[in-house]
Motif scaffolding. Structure first.
Motif, short mmCIF file in Angstrom:
data_model
loop_
_atom_site.label_atom_id
_atom_site.label_comp_id
_atom_site.label_asym_id
_atom_site.label_seq_id
_atom_site.Cartn_x
_atom_site.Cartn_y
_atom_site.Cartn_z
N VAL A 454 1.71 -18.65 17.58
CA VAL A 454 1.00 -17.38 17.44
C VAL A 454 0.13 -17.46 16.18
N SER A 455 -1.13 -17.14 16.32
CA SER A 455 -2.03 -17.26 15.15
C SER A 455 -1.94 -16.02 14.28
N GLY A 456 -2.41 -16.14 13.06
CA GLY A 456 -2.51 -15.00 12.15
C GLY A 456 -1.21 -14.65 11.45
N ARG A 457 -0.20 -15.47 11.59
CA ARG A 457 1.05 -15.18 10.87
C ARG A 457 1.09 -16.00 9.58
N GLU A 458 1.67 -15.45 8.53
CA GLU A 458 1.78 -16.20 7.27
C GLU A 458 2.71 -17.40 7.48
N ALA A 459 2.35 -18.56 6.94
CA ALA A 459 3.18 -19.75 7.09
C ALA A 459 4.52 -19.50 6.41
N VAL A 460 4.46 -18.95 5.19
CA VAL A 460 5.68 -18.53 4.50
C VAL A 460 5.61 -17.00 4.44
N PRO A 461 6.45 -16.33 5.24
CA PRO A 461 6.32 -14.87 5.31
C PRO A 461 6.50 -14.19 3.95
N TYR A 462 5.77 -13.11 3.77
CA TYR A 462 5.79 -12.27 2.56
C TYR A 462 5.19 -12.96 1.33
N THR A 463 4.40 -14.00 1.55
CA THR A 463 3.70 -14.61 0.41
C THR A 463 2.77 -13.58 -0.22
N LYS A 464 2.19 -12.73 0.65
CA LYS A 464 1.26 -11.72 0.12
C LYS A 464 1.98 -10.41 -0.22
N GLY A 465 3.27 -10.46 -0.32
CA GLY A 465 4.01 -9.25 -0.68
C GLY A 465 4.46 -8.46 0.53
N PHE A 466 4.75 -7.18 0.30
CA PHE A 466 5.40 -6.35 1.33
C PHE A 466 4.51 -5.17 1.71
N GLU A 467 4.42 -4.93 3.02
CA GLU A 467 3.56 -3.83 3.47
C GLU A 467 4.36 -2.56 3.73
N THR A 468 5.17 -2.18 2.78
CA THR A 468 5.85 -0.88 2.86
C THR A 468 4.89 0.16 2.29
N ASP A 469 5.22 1.45 2.40
CA ASP A 469 4.36 2.50 1.84
C ASP A 469 4.19 2.27 0.33
N GLU A 470 5.24 1.79 -0.31
CA GLU A 470 5.20 1.58 -1.77
C GLU A 470 4.53 0.25 -2.11
N GLU A 471 4.17 -0.52 -1.10
CA GLU A 471 3.58 -1.86 -1.27
C GLU A 471 4.46 -2.78 -2.08
N GLU A 472 5.76 -2.56 -1.99
CA GLU A 472 6.70 -3.50 -2.61
C GLU A 472 8.00 -3.47 -1.83
N PHE A 473 8.91 -4.38 -2.16
CA PHE A 473 10.20 -4.42 -1.47
C PHE A 473 10.99 -3.16 -1.83
N CYS A 474 11.55 -2.49 -0.82
CA CYS A 474 12.30 -1.26 -1.07
C CYS A 474 13.79 -1.53 -0.93
N PHE A 475 14.50 -1.42 -2.03
CA PHE A 475 15.94 -1.67 -2.01
C PHE A 475 16.68 -0.53 -1.33
N LEU A 476 17.85 -0.86 -0.81
CA LEU A 476 18.77 0.15 -0.28
C LEU A 476 19.11 1.12 -1.41
N GLU A 477 19.03 2.42 -1.13
CA GLU A 477 19.30 3.41 -2.20
C GLU A 477 20.67 4.07 -2.07
N GLU A 478 21.11 4.20 -0.82
CA GLU A 478 22.44 4.79 -0.59
C GLU A 478 22.92 4.30 0.77
N TYR A 479 24.19 4.51 1.02
CA TYR A 479 24.70 4.08 2.32
C TYR A 479 25.85 4.99 2.74
N GLU A 480 26.14 4.95 4.02
CA GLU A 480 27.20 5.78 4.57
C GLU A 480 28.23 4.86 5.20
#
Ligand SMILES: Nc1nc2c(c(=O)[nH]1)N[C@H]1C(S)=C(S)[C@@H](COP(=O)(O)OP(=O)(O)OC[C@H]3O[C@@H](n4cnc5c(=O)[nH]c(N)nc54)[C@H](O)[C@@H]3O)O[C@H]1N2
Ligand SMILES: Nc1nc2c(c(=O)[nH]1)N[C@H]1C(S)=C(S)[C@@H](COP(=O)(O)OP(=O)(O)OC[C@H]3O[C@@H](n4cnc5c(=O)[nH]c(N)nc54)[C@H](O)[C@@H]3O)O[C@H]1N2
Ligand code: SF4
Ligand SMILES: [Mo]
Length: 584
Positions: A454-480
């Motif tokens: 499949v074309s257009g995929r990063e060879a090493v994923p997340y080399t360009k960072g993370f496409e979350t709303d915050e544009e960064e990795f979002c850690f787990l904040e709480e759990y049940e």
């Protein structure tokens, strides 16, 4: 049956490996110039030996395909409102053209499904943390020095990855001593459901040992202090006891991965719980602390999104709100069209599924094999096998885009495209040609050596960072997750080497270790709060003594599971119910 000129295709089954297949003298062989490395598994080696449905039937009577299509059209025309028709599609065939039926049903106004029976909870967790679920390719896994196999049974479900793991330090975290665990440098036989805590404790001790990647965290994951705070809410001694992991194991894991290129291979085993997304987020959080994303030979590999960078050409925007594939109430609808799936066996809560199907006045089963669902259907329509129709597929285990041209001419069954085209014509819905859809999908491929990926995929994923709303990795904040536990044994329902979910040879035993005092071959009743079933005992000392194993696909296994969805991802949570065993 006669051969057409093509000889190369790909296995259609729902499997990490998506093998490249060749037809040589009428026999299926694994291609040697690809990830498949010249071998297939028993499912494809014996593919032609499994009896399939040859002819359509209506209320038990054999009918012609023409009559079957007429009944299908009449059924669609008869529903009082299009939304009263449920389109329920599974993954018996992983080809992209399976989705063409969605095109008809969505445009007709039928109700479609969302959520998952499989990896939906985990995928929701991946997306929350990383933005997108990008696949870590086997070539990157091969560059690692240490591999943590966390709730994946590689020898059974992903055997073509084994050559990529040679000579690496292997750590296995699993309640079952799998074949990989037998060969591992370290095996942690964790109590089921303990993984969220283990990931938090590993993170906490990694920070205490100064193993965090500060440069990575500053750039891509700035909220790690809060994650560290979260890890501090875990009471070390009590929780280690609760999950049956020693402090020494934590130390050994950290020692083995320190300053090493590390890959974590997570499977569906760890996320078959209501809090499954949090488990994946906690493991991802541990990996982020170590800076394992976006670096060669490092990363976390879950089941990747097989459709990443592939645009679906079918018009599938349904007007009606979808229902979850994991707890759909068939009885609420006037008609159900079930394709590529065996919900009576594979959905959780079989008693509920059967009762709701019984209430549905017109159940259509469109598949290859007889099973619990075809038995309950009013109209049974045989499908064509992957050898008899044109398709193309991608994979959740590697980046290949594999063409699946028709290899065999056959009178049996109907293809998804032809069935959909007829329905579209009957209801005046536009549909493009089969060729144009196939060419559309082919357009997302690019050559790499002898293979197409499949074309257009990063060879090493997340080399360009993370496409979350915050544009960064979002850690787990709480759990049940509660540490108080119901009485009983954990029910594990992992995949069997003999079957592909409920296709092919199905297991029929209850596996437990010898400490329980049962003898092999003895009949027992397994009981959960939800239901019960009788099975013969098989002894397996690779299991912990607080677990029983009933392989996925075993007839009746989901009488024991319940319909509560995962907190995120609208998925099934098969391992929430404890069981007890009685002599029959
Ligand atoms: N032969 C064969 N291959 C298959 C399939 C098949 O049916 N048969 N099915 C295909 C499909 S649809 C899928 S989704 C994949 C899934 O393949 P895998 O991801 O390998 O999934 P499972 O076999 O369900 O479970 C993997 C491991 O998780 C462990 N496990 C269970 N509970 C826990 C837990 O709480 N914690 C930890 N740490 N481990 C746990 C199990 O003991 C098991 O060893 O396989 C695909 N490949
Ligand atoms: N207890 C428990 N239950 C589970 C699981 C578990 O781990 N534990 N695993 C879950 C997982 S991971 C998954 S993915 C699901 C799988 O659940 P399902 O998607 O229901 O998978 P199968 O049981 O393999 O049934 C697939 C059906 O597809 C049909 N089929 C095959 N090829 C074609 C084709 O080309 N066209 C058409 N129309 N039909 C075809 C076959 O007749 C077969 O019966 O099960 C889930 N169920
Ligand atoms: S089921 Fe998996 S391992 Fe077996 S042939 Fe198909 S893709 Fe390969
Ligand atoms: Mo799955």
């Amino acid at each position: 049956m006669s051969l057409v000129k093509e000889t190369k295709t790909a296995c259609s089954l729902d499997c990490y490996d998506a093998c490249s297949v060749e037809m040589v003298d009428g026999k299926l062989k694994g291609s040697s110039d690809s990830y498949t490395q010249g071998f297939l598994c028993p499912h494809l080696n014996h593919y032609e030996n499994f009896d399939r449905i040859e002819v359509p039937r209506y209320k038990g009577e054999t009918i012609s395909m023409q009559k079957a299509m007429q009944l299908l059209e009449e059924g669609c025309a008869k529903v009082s409102d299009a939304s009263q028709l449920l389109h329920y599609r599974g993954h018996g065939n992983f080809g992209l053209m399976q989705g063409v039926t969605d095109h008809f049903f969505a445009n007709f106004g039928a109700t479609l499904t969302e959520g998952s029976l499989c990896d939906g909870a985990g995928e929701a967790g991946v997306i929350e943390g990383r933005g997108h679920n990008k696949l870590l390719p086997p070539e990157e896994i091969a560059k690692s020095e240490v591999v943590i196999v966390w709730g994946r049974n590689i020898h059974t479900t992903n055997a073509h990855l084994l050559p990529f793991l040679k000579e690496k330090t292997i750590i296995v975290i699993d309640p079952i001593k799998t074949k990989m665990a037998e060969q591992a440098d370290l095996f942690v036989q964790i109590k089921p459901k303990g993984d969220l805590y283990l990931a938090l404790l590993l993170s906490r001790f990694a920070i205490i040992n100064g193993m965090e990647d500060e440069a990575f965290l500053e750039e891509h994951a700035t909220e790690y202090d809060d994650f560290y705070e979260l890890t501090q809410t875990v009471r070390i001694k009590a929780i280690l006891e609760h999950i049956d992991v020693g402090l020494g194991d934590i130390g050994k894991i950290l020692e083995l991965i320190k300053e090493k290129r590390t890959v974590i291979l997570t499977g569906v085993g760890i996320q078959k719980y209501r809090h499954g997304s949090d488990v994946i987020r906690a493991i991802d959080g541990f990996a982020a602390l170590l800076g394992l994303f976006g670096k060669e030979g490092c990363g976390v590999n879950f089941l990747g999104n097989s459709k990443e960078s592939i645009e679906i050409p079918f018009s599938i925007k349904a007007k009606t709100k979808p229902v979850s594939v994991a707890n759909a109430d068939f009885g609420r609808f006037e008609m159900a069209f079930i394709q590529g799936s065996n919900p009576v066996n594979q959905m959780p809560d079989t008693n509920r599924v059967m009762a709701s199907l019984e209430k549905n006045p017109f159940v259509v089963y469109f598949g290859l094999y007889e099973n619990e669902t075809s038995e309950m259907a009013d109209l049974v329509i045989p499908a064509k096998t992957f050898l008899e129709k044109n398709d193309i597929r991608s994979s959740y285990g590697h980046p290949g885009l594999l063409e699946m041209p028709q290899l065999i001419e056959s009178e049996t069954g109907i293809s998804e495209y032809v069935l959909t085209e007829r329905l579209c014509n009957a209801f005046d819905i536009d549909i493009d040609s089969e060729l144009s859809y196939l060419e559309h999908f082919q357009g997302f491929g690019e050559a790499r050596g002898a293979e197409t990926v499949v074309s257009g995929r990063e060879a090493v994923p997340y080399t360009k960072g993370f496409e979350t709303d915050e544009e960064e990795f979002c850690f787990l904040e709480e759990y049940e997750l509660s540490t108080s536990e119901e009485e009983g044994l954990f029910l594990l329902t992992t995949k069997s080497a003999k079957s592909l979910n409920s296709q092919f040879k199905r297991e029929r035993a209850l596996f437990l270790n010898s400490s329980h005092g049962f003898t092999a071959g003895e009949s027992v009743k397994v009981i959960s709060e939800n239901g019960s079933l009788e099975l013969e005992v098989a002894i397996n000392d690779a299991l912990r003594d607080d677990c029983v194993l009933i392989y996925s696909g075993t007839p009746g296994v989901n009488l024991l599971t319940d319909s509560r969805l995962s907190y995120e991802g609208k998925s099934a949570a098969y391992q929430e119910n404890k069981v007890r065993i009685e002599k029959c």
